[in-house]
Design an enzyme around this catalytic site. Structure first.
Site, PDB file in Angstrom:
ATOM      1  N   CYS A  70       0.472  -1.179   0.304  1.00 14.76           N
ATOM      2  CA  CYS A  70       0.142   0.251   0.266  1.00 14.76           C
ATOM      3  C   CYS A  70       1.015   0.694  -0.045  1.00 14.76           C
ATOM      4  O   CYS A  70       1.615   1.599   0.769  1.00 14.76           O
ATOM      5  CB  CYS A  70      -0.835   0.378   1.001  1.00 14.76           C
ATOM      6  SG  CYS A  70      -1.711   1.290   1.286  1.00 14.76           S
TER       7      CYS A  70
ATOM      8  N   CYS B 129      -0.430   3.827   2.386  1.00 18.35           N
ATOM      9  CA  CYS B 129      -0.107   3.680   3.271  1.00 18.35           C
ATOM     10  C   CYS B 129       1.259   4.332   3.863  1.00 18.35           C
ATOM     11  O   CYS B 129       1.763   5.076   5.019  1.00 18.35           O
ATOM     12  CB  CYS B 129       0.241   2.377   4.326  1.00 18.35           C
ATOM     13  SG  CYS B 129      -1.782   1.893   3.706  1.00 18.35           S
ATOM     14  N   ASP B 130       2.214   3.763   3.238  1.00 17.81           N
ATOM     15  CA  ASP B 130       4.027   3.568   3.319  1.00 17.81           C
ATOM     16  C   ASP B 130       4.861   4.615   2.932  1.00 17.81           C
ATOM     17  O   ASP B 130       6.027   4.395   3.559  1.00 17.81           O
ATOM     18  CB  ASP B 130       5.120   2.076   3.779  1.00 17.81           C
ATOM     19  CG  ASP B 130       3.713   1.217   3.813  1.00 17.81           C
ATOM     20  OD1 ASP B 130       2.513   1.859   5.775  1.00 17.81           O
ATOM     21  OD2 ASP B 130       3.294   0.031   3.930  1.00 17.81           O
TER      22      ASP B 130
END
Ligand SMILES: Cc1cc2nc3c(=O)[nH]c(=O)nc-3n(C[C@H](O)[C@H](O)[C@H](O)COP(=O)(O)OP(=O)(O)OC[C@H]3O[C@@H](n4cnc5c(N)ncnc54)[C@H](O)[C@@H]3O)c2cc1C
Length: 306
Positions: free
Chosen positions: A133, A136-137
């Site tokens: 993701c 997200c990261d």
């Protein structure tokens, strides 16, 4: 009190829409969520194709709005992963790690999750350079070289998002054509820090504690090359997320079959499926919301009939 009229498993757009419809009909509802509120939408940076937002909306904002609307109609949310569903004589039992809940009807809105590459060291590097993701990261990889594997719409969106922060973005795809929309392809290739690696697969992940580089193999010539990438974002498709159901309900590769499009009831009476977990052709927010509305209304009718 662990007894509800309806338990909704999953808080993505399908689950939250089902909560709005069943809550508005004044049923006592519980949403059980095993990870983050909002499912895959909460992990999406920008959404441009959900109607009603002419200039797009962020995934977080859209979910926040849906959740506030569900709360307005009395939805209760608990962060618990569902481990088991059981059919009882008069109701359904839903088991989580620490609790057992009962409901007269259940809506399964557990969605789909990312496929893994299935190569050596994939688990070892998870959270150490390897991610599923970018939203997200991605921020952990500011000014570092990264790679995205995949050729679909999601892979292109992830790669485009990363161009804004990473020094270099490799797009690795095993074919030379892409499934992504033409507009997404054009948009990504306008970015100066994108390097395309087509007809290539990820052969090996390299590094000590953290990912440092990736060995690619050409699918035609079998020649290998090593690229420097401290982040690798895997976007090679999705799998159904209902593994806890085992083979309790009729399914196609884990995607739940519903008896018909009018109610979205599964092969077990009183258990309904909505969103990406359903066996269907288009997995998008708009269709998840549509499913949530159908399943929500059908549950209301089902409860009335009981
Ligand atoms: C990176 C990415 C970008 C996307 N971009 C777009 C876009 O721009 N436009 C668009 O229309 N669609 C987009 N999609 C697709 C869209 O996100 C999905 O179609 C939609 O989220 C499906 O909604 P859902 O409610 O069925 O499932 P999900 O959103 O997947 O939500 C399911 C929820 O169920 C929870 N869950 C799963 N198992 C359990 C369990 N055992 N116990 C408790 N909870 C559980 C999960 O944690 C999750 O929160 C994108 C998808 C991805 C991955």
């Amino acid at each position: 009190m662990r007894e509800y009229d309806v338990i909704i498993i999953g808080s993505g757009p399908a689950g939250l829409t089902a909560a709005i419809y069943t809550g508005r009909a004044q049923h006592r509802i519980l949403i059980l969520e095993g990870a983050v509120l909002g499912g895959n939408v909460a992990l999406t940076d920008q959404i441009d194709n959900y109607p009603g937002f002419p200039f797009g909306i962020t995934g977080n904002e859209l979910i926040e709005n849906m959740w506030r609307q569900a709360q307005r109609f009395g939805a209760e949310l608990k962060y618990e992963q569902v481990l088991k569903l059981e059919n009882k004589v008069t109701n359904k039992k839903v088991v989580t790690a620490g609790n057992e809940y009962y409901a007269r009807a259940v809506i399964l809105a557990v969605g789909a999750k990312r496929k893994t590459l299935g190569i050596a060291k994939e688990e070892d590097f998870m959270g150490r350079g390897l991610s599923y993701c970018a939203t997200c990261d991605g921020a952990f990889f500011r000014n570092m070289p990264v790679a995205v594997v995949g050729g679909g719409e999601t892979a292109f969106k992830e790669a485009l998002y990363l161009t804004g922060m990473a020094s270099q973005v490799y797009l690795i795809h095993r074919r030379s054509e892409f499934r992504a929309a033409k507009t997404s392809v054009t948009e990504l290739f306008k970015e100066p820090n994108v390097i395309l690696k087509t007809d290539k697969i990820v052969k090996e992940l390299q590094g000590e504690a953290m990912l440092d580089s990736i060995m690619l193999e050409d699918v035609k010539t079998k020649e290998t090359e090593i690229i420097k990438a401290e982040g690798l974002f895997v976007s090679v498709g999705m799998v159904a997320a209902g593994e806890f159901l085992e083979n309790l309900l009729d399914n196609e590769n884990g995607y739940l079959k519903t008896k018909n499009d009018k109610t979205l009831e599964t092969s077990m009476a009183g258990v309904f499926a909505a969103g990406d977990i359903r066996s269907k052709t288009v997995r998008q927010i708009a269709t998840a919301v549509g499913d949530g509305a159908i399943a929500g209304m059908a549950v209301c009718e089902y409860l009335q009939r009981l």
